[in-house]
Motif scaffolding. Structure first.
Motif, PDB file in Angstrom:
ATOM      1  N   TRP A  31       7.731  21.120  48.832  1.00  0.00           N
ATOM      2  CA  TRP A  31       7.765  20.106  47.782  1.00  0.00           C
ATOM      3  C   TRP A  31       8.656  18.939  48.167  1.00  0.00           C
ATOM      4  CZ3 TRP A  31       3.675  20.749  45.334  1.00  0.00           C
ATOM      5  CH2 TRP A  31       3.214  22.008  44.981  1.00  0.00           C
ATOM      6  N   ASP A  32       9.644  19.164  49.018  1.00  0.00           N
ATOM      7  CA  ASP A  32      10.439  18.060  49.563  1.00  0.00           C
ATOM      8  C   ASP A  32       9.540  17.149  50.396  1.00  0.00           C
ATOM      9  OD1 ASP A  32      13.717  17.622  50.343  1.00  0.00           O
ATOM     10  OD2 ASP A  32      12.243  16.679  51.644  1.00  0.00           O
ATOM     11  N   LEU A  33       8.652  17.755  51.180  1.00  0.00           N
ATOM     12  CA  LEU A  33       7.750  16.982  52.035  1.00  0.00           C
ATOM     13  C   LEU A  33       6.782  16.139  51.221  1.00  0.00           C
ATOM     14  CD1 LEU A  33       6.707  16.483  54.970  1.00  0.00           C
ATOM     15  CD2 LEU A  33       5.151  18.410  54.612  1.00  0.00           C
ATOM     16  N   THR A  34       6.343  16.653  50.092  1.00  0.00           N
ATOM     17  CA  THR A  34       5.319  15.964  49.293  1.00  0.00           C
ATOM     18  C   THR A  34       5.907  15.188  48.119  1.00  0.00           C
ATOM     19  OG1 THR A  34       4.998  17.978  47.958  1.00  0.00           O
ATOM     20  CG2 THR A  34       3.598  17.708  49.903  1.00  0.00           C
ATOM     21  N   ALA A  35       7.234  15.017  48.093  1.00  0.00           N
ATOM     22  CA  ALA A  35       7.872  14.365  46.935  1.00  0.00           C
ATOM     23  C   ALA A  35       7.666  12.858  46.905  1.00  0.00           C
ATOM     24  CB  ALA A  35       9.368  14.684  46.913  1.00  0.00           C
ATOM     25  N   GLY A  36       7.276  12.262  48.023  1.00  0.00           N
ATOM     26  CA  GLY A  36       7.081  10.820  48.055  1.00  0.00           C
ATOM     27  C   GLY A  36       8.234  10.101  48.736  1.00  0.00           C
ATOM     28  N   ALA A 104      21.057  21.246  56.474  1.00  0.00           N
ATOM     29  CA  ALA A 104      22.523  21.199  56.496  1.00  0.00           C
ATOM     30  C   ALA A 104      23.041  19.798  56.795  1.00  0.00           C
ATOM     31  CB  ALA A 104      23.052  22.184  57.537  1.00  0.00           C
ATOM     32  N   LEU A 105      22.326  19.039  57.618  1.00  0.00           N
ATOM     33  CA  LEU A 105      22.827  17.732  58.057  1.00  0.00           C
ATOM     34  C   LEU A 105      22.342  16.579  57.180  1.00  0.00           C
ATOM     35  CD1 LEU A 105      22.402  18.168  61.915  1.00  0.00           C
ATOM     36  CD2 LEU A 105      24.529  18.274  60.603  1.00  0.00           C
ATOM     37  N   ARG A 106      21.328  16.827  56.358  1.00  0.00           N
ATOM     38  CA  ARG A 106      20.793  15.721  55.566  1.00  0.00           C
ATOM     39  C   ARG A 106      21.793  15.215  54.531  1.00  0.00           C
ATOM     40  NH1 ARG A 106      15.406  16.363  51.956  1.00  0.00           N
ATOM     41  NH2 ARG A 106      16.646  17.984  50.939  1.00  0.00           N
ATOM     42  N   ALA A 113      18.708   6.039  57.329  1.00  0.00           N
ATOM     43  CA  ALA A 113      17.762   6.389  58.391  1.00  0.00           C
ATOM     44  C   ALA A 113      18.006   7.817  58.876  1.00  0.00           C
ATOM     45  CB  ALA A 113      17.897   5.406  59.559  1.00  0.00           C
ATOM     46  N   GLY A 114      19.271   8.200  59.021  1.00  0.00           N
ATOM     47  CA  GLY A 114      19.595   9.552  59.452  1.00  0.00           C
ATOM     48  C   GLY A 114      19.178  10.584  58.429  1.00  0.00           C
ATOM     49  N   ARG A 115      19.390  10.278  57.170  1.00  0.00           N
ATOM     50  CA  ARG A 115      19.000  11.216  56.115  1.00  0.00           C
ATOM     51  C   ARG A 115      17.487  11.399  56.096  1.00  0.00           C
ATOM     52  NH1 ARG A 115      21.995  10.354  50.485  1.00  0.00           N
ATOM     53  NH2 ARG A 115      21.106  12.439  50.260  1.00  0.00           N
ATOM     54  N   ARG A 116      16.758  10.326  56.348  1.00  0.00           N
ATOM     55  CA  ARG A 116      15.297  10.443  56.382  1.00  0.00           C
ATOM     56  C   ARG A 116      14.838  11.309  57.543  1.00  0.00           C
ATOM     57  NH1 ARG A 116      13.549   4.163  55.009  1.00  0.00           N
ATOM     58  NH2 ARG A 116      13.587   4.390  52.721  1.00  0.00           N
ATOM     59  N   ILE A 117      15.469  11.150  58.694  1.00  0.00           N
ATOM     60  CA  ILE A 117      15.089  11.944  59.864  1.00  0.00           C
ATOM     61  C   ILE A 117      15.368  13.426  59.620  1.00  0.00           C
ATOM     62  CG2 ILE A 117      15.652  12.435  62.275  1.00  0.00           C
ATOM     63  CD1 ILE A 117      16.127   9.422  62.625  1.00  0.00           C
ATOM     64  N   TYR A 118      16.597  13.723  59.167  1.00  0.00           N
ATOM     65  CA  TYR A 118      16.947  15.124  58.915  1.00  0.00           C
ATOM     66  C   TYR A 118      16.097  15.719  57.797  1.00  0.00           C
ATOM     67  CZ  TYR A 118      21.032  14.540  61.903  1.00  0.00           C
ATOM     68  OH  TYR A 118      21.858  14.319  62.973  1.00  0.00           O
ATOM     69  N   ALA A 123      11.678  19.302  56.040  1.00  0.00           N
ATOM     70  CA  ALA A 123      10.448  19.461  55.274  1.00  0.00           C
ATOM     71  C   ALA A 123       9.286  19.926  56.153  1.00  0.00           C
ATOM     72  CB  ALA A 123      10.097  18.139  54.589  1.00  0.00           C
ATOM     73  N   VAL A 124       9.109  19.309  57.314  1.00  0.00           N
ATOM     74  CA  VAL A 124       7.997  19.679  58.189  1.00  0.00           C
ATOM     75  C   VAL A 124       8.180  21.101  58.709  1.00  0.00           C
ATOM     76  CG1 VAL A 124       6.827  19.155  60.360  1.00  0.00           C
ATOM     77  CG2 VAL A 124       7.469  17.299  58.819  1.00  0.00           C
ATOM     78  N   SER A 125       9.409  21.467  59.066  1.00  0.00           N
ATOM     79  CA  SER A 125       9.669  22.829  59.548  1.00  0.00           C
ATOM     80  C   SER A 125       9.401  23.861  58.463  1.00  0.00           C
ATOM     81  CB  SER A 125      11.118  22.940  60.030  1.00  0.00           C
ATOM     82  OG  SER A 125      11.355  22.067  61.117  1.00  0.00           O
ATOM     83  N   SER A 126       9.661  23.509  57.212  1.00  0.00           N
ATOM     84  CA  SER A 126       9.396  24.417  56.100  1.00  0.00           C
ATOM     85  C   SER A 126       7.903  24.655  55.901  1.00  0.00           C
ATOM     86  CB  SER A 126       9.993  23.859  54.802  1.00  0.00           C
ATOM     87  OG  SER A 126      11.394  23.788  54.888  1.00  0.00           O
TER      88      SER A 126
END
Length: 351
Positions: A31-36, A104-106, A113-118, A123-126
């Motif tokens: 749901w993090d991945l699909t939150a928009g 953990a790093l987000r 930009a870093g928060r988006r990457i983490y 999300a993708v790994s989940s």
């Protein structure tokens, strides 16, 4: 009941526990991945961070328990599965590591930009980890692996594996949405309660459709599994999962409290147990029985003792942790809490 059969049942229970406990976190990642985007997804991601933070690491206890039982209690089974399924299991393991690092790093990262990457890594790994774990389970359930069989992509890239992987993704999405909807009530966020309740109902509908299709696929692609799911204990647990699906839908249509969590766990837990018991007496249908895969009798006896110790010492502690978390007793300190601590003792409060 022999020691090998008892340990095999313990292994199945541990797999079911990881499916439900770890699956809830995988579902939150879905749901993090699909939150928009950053604006639209800010509040759902805020809830996901707060809900996962106290318990996400402890859920891996069940995975470790599964691995320990496999390689000590059933070394032939462990060697066979990890030789034939090394690619999907390696991808799942990489996903588990990256998922934890991303989560953990987000939050402490200051730059957007870093928060988006983490966040993307988390999300993708989940999404990928439960799919590949489910695909490996599908390869086992369809009997495509066995001692002495050369590893091939067909072992995990086949109709049963694909649908098992999809079931794992959708099932974890269901668990994540149900638990997050209940957490939204605890955090006093009615908008998020409605948001995740709608997604839980959608995931439940997709899971029901996928379940029917998977049974049809198993009828042709995994006949031993189909026979076990249509007879005896496997059928009883499958019916229980279907009934729990209906109960979960009814509860979600009314509210999203503690009982919807219980029913959602029953949906997934009974489905995993149905799969395991449908394979009896095999660990790998048609290839490897429980007795053939079992380790030395002394090892199995020690595993029984270790399991008994875990039941007495470890499992109650984990259960207490989950209980404290669902009651909201594990809330992290806020900046305001820390500032109050810096202010010194209150007047009349002593030294």
């Amino acid at each position: 009941m022999s020691a090998a059969t008892l340990i095999a049942f313990v292994l199945l229970l541990a797999v079911a526990a990881y499916t439900c406990a770890g699956g809830t976190d995988y579902g939150a990642g879905f749901w993090d991945l699909t939150a928009g985007g950053a604006g639209r997804g800010k509040r759902p991601r805020w809830l996901i961070d707060h809900a996962m933070a106290p318990v996400w690491e402890v859920n891996n206890v069940w995975l470790i328990f599964v691995l320990v039982i496999m390689w000590t209690g059933f070394p032939v089974f462990f060697q066979t599965v990890f030789s034939a399924m090394w690619l999907p299991l390696a991808l799942a393991a990489i996903g588990i590591v990256l998922r934890g690092a991303g989560f953990a790093l987000r939050k402490p990262t200051r730059r957007l930009a870093g928060r988006r990457i983490y966040g993307a890594v988390f999300a993708v790994s989940s999404l990928l980890s439960p799919f590949f774990l489910g695909a490996a389970a599908g390869g086992i359930a369809s009997g495509r692996v066995g001692p002495g069989i050369e590893p091939t992509a067909h072992a995990w890239y086949n109709p049963t594996s694909v649908f098992f992987g999809l079931l794992a993704v959708v099932g974890t999405a269901l668990l994540g949405a149900v638990f997050l909807a209940a957490d939204a009530v605890r955090y006093g966020a009615p908008d998020l309660h409605a948001y995740f309740r709608r997604r839980a109902l959608a995931a439940l509908a997709v899971l029901a459709v996928l379940g029917v299709v998977t049974l049809a696929v198993a009828h042709a692609d995994a006949p031993h599994l189909w026979h076990g799911l249509s007879h005896g204990a496997g059928l009883v647990l499958l019916v229980l999962s279907i009934l729990a699906t209906a109960v979960t839908a009814w509860l979600l249509a009314r509210t999203s409290g503690a009982w919807s969590r219980v029913s959602a766990v029953v949906v997934m837990g009974s489905a995993v147990l149905a799969w395991g018991l449908a394979q009896r007496p095999y660990l790998i249908p048609g290839r490897l029985t429980v007795a053939e895969a079992a380790g030395a009798p002394s090892t199995l006896h020690w595993l029984v003792i270790v399991t008994a110790v875990a039941v007495v010492l470890v499992f109650p502690a984990v259960a207490l942790l989950y209980r404290l978390d669902t009651r909201g007793d594990l809330e992290p300190l806020t900046d305001a809490d820390l500032r109050r601590g810096e202010a010194g003792p209150e007047p009349g409060g002593g030294a």
